[in-house]
Design an enzyme around this catalytic site. Structure first.
Site, PDB file in Angstrom:
ATOM      1  N   GLN A   1      23.036  -6.228  -7.794  1.00  0.00           N
ATOM      2  CA  GLN A   1      23.773  -6.758  -6.650  1.00  0.00           C
ATOM      3  C   GLN A   1      23.798  -5.729  -5.528  1.00  0.00           C
ATOM      4  OE1 GLN A   1      27.213  -8.832  -7.906  1.00  0.00           O
ATOM      5  NE2 GLN A   1      28.164  -8.907  -5.879  1.00  0.00           N
TER       6      GLN A   1
ATOM      7  N   ALA B   1      30.509 -11.273   0.468  1.00  0.00           N
ATOM      8  CA  ALA B   1      31.883 -10.864   0.774  1.00  0.00           C
ATOM      9  C   ALA B   1      31.961  -9.364   1.039  1.00  0.00           C
ATOM     10  CB  ALA B   1      32.817 -11.262  -0.361  1.00  0.00           C
ATOM     11  N   ASP B   2      31.436  -8.567   0.119  1.00  0.00           N
ATOM     12  CA  ASP B   2      31.471  -7.118   0.305  1.00  0.00           C
ATOM     13  C   ASP B   2      30.556  -6.677   1.440  1.00  0.00           C
ATOM     14  OD1 ASP B   2      33.282  -5.802  -1.695  1.00  0.00           O
ATOM     15  OD2 ASP B   2      32.087  -6.994  -3.073  1.00  0.00           O
TER      16      ASP B   2
ATOM     17  N   GLU C   1      25.374  -5.011  -1.794  1.00  0.00           N
ATOM     18  CA  GLU C   1      26.505  -5.529  -1.029  1.00  0.00           C
ATOM     19  C   GLU C   1      27.048  -4.549   0.002  1.00  0.00           C
ATOM     20  OE1 GLU C   1      29.339  -6.730  -4.052  1.00  0.00           O
ATOM     21  OE2 GLU C   1      28.391  -5.401  -5.486  1.00  0.00           O
TER      22      GLU C   1
ATOM     23  N   HIS D   1      35.807  -9.211 -11.078  1.00  0.00           N
ATOM     24  CA  HIS D   1      37.017  -9.607 -10.361  1.00  0.00           C
ATOM     25  C   HIS D   1      37.908 -10.570 -11.144  1.00  0.00           C
ATOM     26  CE1 HIS D   1      35.984  -7.501  -6.711  1.00  0.00           C
ATOM     27  NE2 HIS D   1      34.797  -8.074  -6.679  1.00  0.00           N
TER      28      HIS D   1
END
Length: 263
Positions: free
Chosen positions: A147, A174-175, A149, A45
């Site tokens: 990760q 967040a995701d 998510e 990001h």
């Protein structure tokens, strides 16, 4: 060859980290002196590329803080380049199942254990072939963090944990909260329950659970549950909120407003 971050996770020593999104070696070195156990160089990001990751690795190298690099995707070509410039610990985003986890591990290993291309004469990682036996030592020094998510990844967590070569599993709040229908609200009770259950499951499987959480109470809660690598802030947020707070103390009216964000 050693990987101090990997060794700490294996020993069960909690590691406190900070997220780096400024994509700058000067700020990376400044923060390397702050005392965090690890610093995440974000290529997903933040506006990083292989060259900017390299300069940040070089900036962090003299300090005790250990670098962790997140590529933009689970891409063996990108992973190969990051390893060659000296990354040893990678956080692979958006891993959905065991096959994708196996692919991530394979990308970090030289054959026959994996598919990493051999170019050590060009690689900072081998100090341009000045590290004796680098090709035979490198595989064991790699630390692979995947990760999870999404709800799909959560449902496949048990099989992901069974993959050889996975050192840790990082929960992306967040995701995950967005995928569960609570975008921007990782503190929703349903999201928190999923996170807490995953931390316990990951630790019980002998892997290291990780997360990014700027809420101090929640970060400490995750550590109590057994999380072993927890990032507790983001450099961009620290700079933005710190600058705003300083301006406000001198009566400067904030010109822009917006959501506080997840971190």
């Amino acid at each position: 060859m050693k990987n101090a971050f990997k060794d700490a996770l294996k020993a069960g020593r909690p590691q406190i980290g900070l997220w780096l999104g400024l994509a700058n070696s000067y700020s990376a070195e400044l923060l390397a002196g702050a005392g965090f156990d690890w610093l995440l160089i974000d290529g997903e990001h933040a506006p990083n590329n292989v060259q900017t990751v390299l300069t940040q690795l070089q900036a962090i190298a003299p300090y005790p803080s250990q670098p962790v690099v997140r590529p933009s995707w689970n891409d063996p070509v990108q992973i190969k380049q990051l390893l060659d410039v000296g990354a040893q610990t990678l956080l692979i985003p958006m891993v959905q199942n065991a096959d994708e986890a196996r692919n991530a591990v394979a990308a970090t290993r030289y054959p026959p254990a994996g598919i990493r291309g051999v170019g050590s004469a060009l690689a900072r990682a081998s100090r341009w072939n000045r590290i004796p036996e680098y090709l035979h030592l490198a595989n064991d020094a790699m630390c692979v963090l995947v990760q999870i998510e999404t709800r799909e990844a959560m449902s496949n967590l048990a099989s992901i944990l069974d993959v050889d070569g996975i050192d840790g599993v990082f929960i992306g709040p967040a995701d995950l909260s967005a995928d569960m229908g609570f975008a921007g609200n990782p503190q929703h009770p349903e999201v928190q329950a999923a996170i807490e259950n995953a931390i316990v499951q990951i630790r019980a499987a002998g892997k290291a659970p990780g997360i990014l959480m700027a809420n101090e109470a929640l970060a400490k809660r995750y550590l109590e549950l057994g999380a072993l690598f927890v990032a507790v802030g983001v450099d961009t947020t620290l700079l933005a909120r710190g600058a705003e707070a300083l301006a406000a103390r001198f009566g400067v009216e904030k010109k822009l407003s917006g959501a506080s964000g997840v971190y």
